[in-house]
Design an enzyme around this catalytic site. Structure first.
Site, PDB file in Angstrom:
ATOM      1  N   TYR A 156       0.809  -1.222   0.000  1.00  0.00           N
ATOM      2  CA  TYR A 156       0.000   0.000   0.000  1.00  0.00           C
ATOM      3  C   TYR A 156       0.841   1.270   0.000  1.00  0.00           C
ATOM      4  O   TYR A 156       0.391   2.312   0.461  1.00  0.00           O
ATOM      5  CB  TYR A 156      -0.986   0.003   1.174  1.00  0.00           C
ATOM      6  CG  TYR A 156      -1.737  -1.294   1.337  1.00  0.00           C
ATOM      7  CD1 TYR A 156      -2.147  -2.023   0.218  1.00  0.00           C
ATOM      8  CD2 TYR A 156      -2.034  -1.814   2.590  1.00  0.00           C
ATOM      9  CE1 TYR A 156      -2.836  -3.216   0.360  1.00  0.00           C
ATOM     10  CE2 TYR A 156      -2.726  -3.005   2.741  1.00  0.00           C
ATOM     11  CZ  TYR A 156      -3.117  -3.701   1.623  1.00  0.00           C
ATOM     12  OH  TYR A 156      -3.798  -4.875   1.762  1.00  0.00           O
ATOM     13  N   HIS A 157       2.052   1.157  -0.523  1.00  0.00           N
ATOM     14  CA  HIS A 157       2.901   2.345  -0.619  1.00  0.00           C
ATOM     15  C   HIS A 157       3.033   2.794  -2.076  1.00  0.00           C
ATOM     16  O   HIS A 157       4.107   3.190  -2.519  1.00  0.00           O
ATOM     17  CB  HIS A 157       4.271   2.066   0.009  1.00  0.00           C
ATOM     18  CG  HIS A 157       4.195   1.903   1.501  1.00  0.00           C
ATOM     19  ND1 HIS A 157       5.262   1.486   2.252  1.00  0.00           N
ATOM     20  CD2 HIS A 157       3.181   2.118   2.365  1.00  0.00           C
ATOM     21  CE1 HIS A 157       4.888   1.449   3.533  1.00  0.00           C
ATOM     22  NE2 HIS A 157       3.633   1.820   3.623  1.00  0.00           N
ATOM     23  N   GLU A 158       1.939   2.705  -2.805  1.00  0.00           N
ATOM     24  CA  GLU A 158       1.928   3.172  -4.185  1.00  0.00           C
ATOM     25  C   GLU A 158       2.387   4.634  -4.188  1.00  0.00           C
ATOM     26  O   GLU A 158       1.998   5.418  -3.320  1.00  0.00           O
ATOM     27  CB  GLU A 158       0.513   3.101  -4.775  1.00  0.00           C
ATOM     28  CG  GLU A 158      -0.065   1.703  -4.862  1.00  0.00           C
ATOM     29  CD  GLU A 158      -0.475   1.119  -3.515  1.00  0.00           C
ATOM     30  OE1 GLU A 158      -0.928   1.876  -2.642  1.00  0.00           O
ATOM     31  OE2 GLU A 158      -0.336  -0.096  -3.338  1.00  0.00           O
TER      32      GLU A 158
END
Ligand SMILES: Cc1cc2nc3c(=O)[nH]c(=O)nc-3n(C[C@H](O)[C@H](O)[C@H](O)COP(=O)(O)OP(=O)(O)OC[C@H]3O[C@@H](n4cnc5c(N)ncnc54)[C@H](O)[C@@H]3O)c2cc1C
Ligand SMILES: *[C@@H]1O[C@H](CO)[C@@H](O)[C@H](O)[C@H]1NC(C)=O
Ligand SMILES: *[C@@H]1O[C@H](CO)[C@@H](O)[C@H](O)[C@H]1NC(C)=O
Length: 589
Positions: A515-517
Site C-alpha cells: 500500500y505504498h503506491e
C-alpha cells in the site's frame, strides 16, 4: 461503533462562490497541509475539494483499522492479476485500499511513522531535484511534528508544536517487549530509527495521540475551521482540470456533487493532491499524459507527457512468515473483540489492546554477509504483528486469501500461540505502471504494480526471512519455545522447505502490495523522459498546475509514506508561497 462526525471537522461549504486563489484537489495527507498553509495569513482564498465524506470518532480507534477497508470510505481499487505478487490470492489480485474521506488514506492506515533514510532523499536530489536532499527535507519532517514521546521531545531530528501528534500506542504486548530484547541479543540497538541511525529495533512511532488516530484532518483542518478564507467541499469528485489549450494554462476544475456538475475557477493555481492513483488518472483525463494512450481512449491531448502513470513504485511484503510459541505473547482478534474488558479499557481510558493496531515493533536490517549489504543503510524492514492477524476469516478476506489457502495454511494456527512478521525490501527494483481503462472518471484505473517482478527483490526478501528465522535462536525466544511455522505453503510443496526455490515460490504466492503506491507523477528535471513535475512540483508544459502529494516521489524511500506525504505538502506549500510572494513584490514595486 460510534459514527458521530468530529464536531471540529470543518463544515461543508455550500456557498455558490466559484473563484478562489487556489483550488486544491484531495483532502489527504498532502492536500490538508496545503489547505492549511496556503490559507494562513489570510491573503489568499483556498478551496479544498474532497470526493469523500466526513471522518467519524470510531475511525480513530486503532484496532478497528482493518474494518475500515470494507466501507464506502475506501476507493476499493484492485490490481490486475499477477503471477509475481499474490499469485495465490483470490483471482491473483491484490486489494489496493485508498481513503475516500476527509483526511484521505491517513484515516485508513496503520499509523506507523517511518521517514526513511537520509540517503533516500540525497538520491532524489542527485538526479537534479535541488533542495530535496536530506538536509532540505528534514526541516519539513520536523515542522509537521508534535512529538509526544518524552525522550524524543528534545531530539534535533524531531519537532514540537507542529500539527501532527506523534506518540507510541499506549498498549504494548509482551511480543513487542520480547522482540526488542531478542534484537539486542542478536547485536542490534534499540533506537529512534527516525534519528541519527536507522539500523536496529524500536517501538513503533505512530501518528496517534492518547490512543486515538491523529489524521491529516485532525492535524491540519480542525484547527482552521473558522478561517474565513478557507473552504472545504466534501463529496465533491473532481473529474476534469480545465486547461486553456492555446496558452496551456490551468484555470479551474469541474467537479460532481450530489449528481450535479459544477465549475470553479482558480485565480492563481490548481493543485492536484489526489494521491498516487487519482492524480495521474485526473491528469490523463484532462489531456495531460502519454499521447498514444490518450488518443486511443479519445481524450483530446493538451500536452504529451509520457511519464504520467509510469514509475509506479511500491513495497511488497511476504505474508506467510509465522512463528509459534509455547506461551501467548499477544492476543488474537477473537480475544481482543471477544472480551468486554477491552472495550471498557478503551472507552474509559483509551488503553488496552484496542489502543494499538496490533503492530507495536519494527526493525531495520542491513543484511550483512549478503550482496545487498551497505553499511549503515538498511535494506530490509520487519513488522511484528500481534498473533497471526490472519487467523480469522474476516482479516484473511481483507487480503483476498481464498478459503482453501486459509484452511490448509492458516486454520491449523487458530488454536496455537503464534505471531506473524511482515517482511519487506525497503528499496525494491521493480517498477509498475498505471493506465486508464477508458475516459470515464468512474472507471478505476488499471494498476499493474509489477511488485516482485525483479528477481533481486525476491532475493532480498529471502535474505530478510533468513535473518528473522535466526531470531528464534536467541535466549529470549528459546525460553518461550519460539519456532518457525513450517507447514509448507500449498502450491510450493514440491520444493524442499526452506530452500531458495521454496521461498521464491512462497513469496510470489502469498505476498501483498504494501500500500505504498507512489511515483506516478515523477519529480525530475525535464531532461528525464519519465518526469512529470519539476523540482518546484509544476507540471511540465502546463502553467498554474502543480501536483503535490506522494505521486511526485522519484524513487521509493526506506519508509512508510504518510509522513512523506506531509513533508511533501509542507515543502510544496513553501514552494508555492515563494512564487506568489515574489510575483506580488514585483507588482507592487
Ligand atoms: C491499509 C494501509 C495502511 C497504511 N499504513 C501506513 C502506515 O502505517 N504508515 C504510513 O506512513 N503510511 C501508511 N500507508 C500509506 C499512507 O497512508 C499513504 O501513502 C498516504 O496517505 C498518501 O498520501 P497522499 O496525500 O499522497 O494521498 P491520500 O492520503 O490518499 O489523499 C488523497 C485524497 O484525494 C482524494 N481524491 C482522490 N481523487 C479525487 C478526485 N477526483 N476528486 C476529489 N478528491 C479526490 C481522496 O479521496 C483522498 O482524500 C498505508 C496505506 C494503506 C492503504
Ligand atoms: C500578505 O501579502 C503581503 C504582500 O502582498 C505580504 O507582505 C505579507 O507578508 C502577507 N501576509 C502573510 C501573513 O503571509
Ligand atoms: C485520554 O483519553 C481519556 C479517555 O477519553 C481521557 O479521560 C483523558 O483525559 C485523555 N488524556 C488526554 C491527555 O487527553
Amino acid at each position: 461503533m460510534n459514527s458521530t462526525i468530529y464536531t471540529r471537522e470543518p463544515c461543508d461549504d455550500d456557498s455558490a462562490a466559484d473563484a478562489f486563489d487556489f483550488v486544491v484537489v484531495g483532502a489527504g495527507a498532502a492536500g490538508c497541509v496545503l489547505a492549511n498553509r496556503l490559507s494562513e495569513g489570510g491573503n489568499w482564498t483556498v478551496l479544498l475539494l474532497e470526493a469523500g465524506g466526513s471522518e467519524t470518532y470510531s475511525m480513530s480507534v486503532p484496532y478497528f483499522m482493518g474494518r475500515l477497508q470494507q466501507t464506502e470510505f475506501n476507493w476499493n481499487y484492485r490490481t490486475v492479476p499477477s503471477d509475481t505478487v499474490g499469485a495465490g490470492l483470490d483471482g491473483k489480485i491484490n486489494y489496493c485500499p485508498k481513503g475516500k474521506i476527509v483526511g484521505g488514506t491517513t484515516v485508513l492506515n496503520a499509523m506507523c511513522v517511518i521517514r526513511g533514510h537520509r540517503k533516500d532523499f540525497d538520491r532524489w536530489e542527485a538526479i537534479g531535484n535541488t533542495g530535496w536532499g536530506y538536509e532540505g527535507v528534514l526541516p519539513y519532517f520536523r515542522k509537521m511534528e508534535d512529538m509526544q514521546i518524552p525522550h524524543l521531545k528534545n531530539s534535533k531530528y524531531h519537532g514540537r508544536g507542529g500539527p501532527i501528534k506523534i506518540d507510541y500506542f499506549p498498549y504494548q504486548s509482551e511480543l513487542s517487549k520480547l522482540v526488542i530484547q531478542a534484537g539486542k541479543e542478536m547485536g542490534y540497538e534499540e533506537l529512534d530509527y527516525n534519528g541519527e541511525k536507522m539500523t536496529g529495533f524500536g517501538r513503533v512511532q505512530t501518528t496517534s495521540f492518547n490512543g486515538t488516530r491523529w489524521s491529516a484532518s485532525r492535524g491540519y483542518l480542525h484547527p482552521i475551521r473558522h478561517r474565513k478564507n478557507f473552504f472545504l467541499r466534501k463529496r465533491s469528485l473532481v473529474y476534469k482540470i480545465l486547461i486553456n489549450e492555446g496558452t496551456k494554462t490551468a484555470f479551474g476544475v469541474k467537479y460532481r456533487r450530489d449528481g450535479k456538475s459544477f465549475t470553479v475557477f482558480a485565480r492563481r493555481e490548481v493543485i492536484v493532491s489526489a494521491g498516487p492513483i487519482a492524480a495521474p488518472q485526473l491528469l490523463m483525463l484532462s489531456g495531460v499524459g502519454p499521447k498514444e494512450h490518450l488518443q486511443k481512449l479519445k481524450i483530446p491531448v493538451i500536452h504529451d507527457l509520457p511519464g504520467v502513470g509510469r514509475n509506479l513504485l511500491n513495497h511488497g511484503a511476504y505474508l506467510g512468515l509465522i512463528f509459534t510459541t509455547d506461551k501467548p505473547l499477544s492476543r488474537t482478534p477473537q480475544q481482543v473483540y471477544g472480551d468486554a474488558a477491552n472495550y471498557v479499557d478503551y472507552f474509559t481510558a483509551h488503553r488496552g489492546p484496542l489502543s494499538s493496531v496490533g503492530i507495536e515493533t519494527v526493525s531495520f536490517h542491513e543484511l550483512k554477509g549478503t550482496e545487498f549489504y551497505s553499511p549503515g543503510y538498511p535494506r530490509f524492514e520487519s513488522q511484528y504483528v500481534s498473533s497471526t492477524l490472519i487467523v480469522n476469516r474476516e482479516t484473511a478476506g481483507g487480503f483476498r486469501i481464498p478459503p482453501h489457502l486459509y484452511d490448509t495454511y492458516f486454520k491449523p494456527l487458530e488454536n496455537k500461540n503464534s505471531f506473524q512478521v511482515y517482511v519487506f525490501d525497503l528499496r525494491p527494483k521493480s517498477v509498475g505502471k498505471l493506465t486508464l481503462a477508458d475516459n470515464n472518471i468512474d472507471t478505476p484505473p488499471i494498476i499493474d504494480t509489477n511488485v516482485f517482478g525483479e528477481e533481486e527483490d525476491v532475493k532480498v526478501t529471502i535474505a530478510g526471512i533468513r535473518e528473522m528465522i535466526k531470531m528464534m535462536d536467541t535466549p529470549s525466544f528459546k525460553k518461550v519455545g519460539g519456532k518457525l511455522y513450517d507447514t509448507p505453503l500449498p502450491g510450493c510443496e514440491t520444493y524442499a522447505f526452506g530452500s531458495d526455490d521454496y521461498w521464491k515460490c512462497a513469496i510470489h504466492k502469498l505476498s501483498v502490495i504494501f500500500y505504498h503506491e507512489s511515483g506516478t507523477c515523477k519529480m525530475a528535471p525535464i531532461s528525464d523522459k519519465m518526469s512529470v513535475v519539476s523540482p518546484e512540483l509544476k507540471v511540465h508544459g502546463i502553467r498554474n498546475l502543480r501536483v503535490i502529494d506522494t505521486s511526485i516521489m522519484p524513487f521509493m524511500v526506506s519508509g512508510h509514506l504518510s509522513v512523506t506525504g506531509y513533508m511533501i505538502g509542507e515543502k510544496g506549500s513553501d514552494l508555492v508561497k515563494k512564487d506568489h510572494y515574489s510575483v506580488e513584490q514585483i507588482k507592487s514595486s
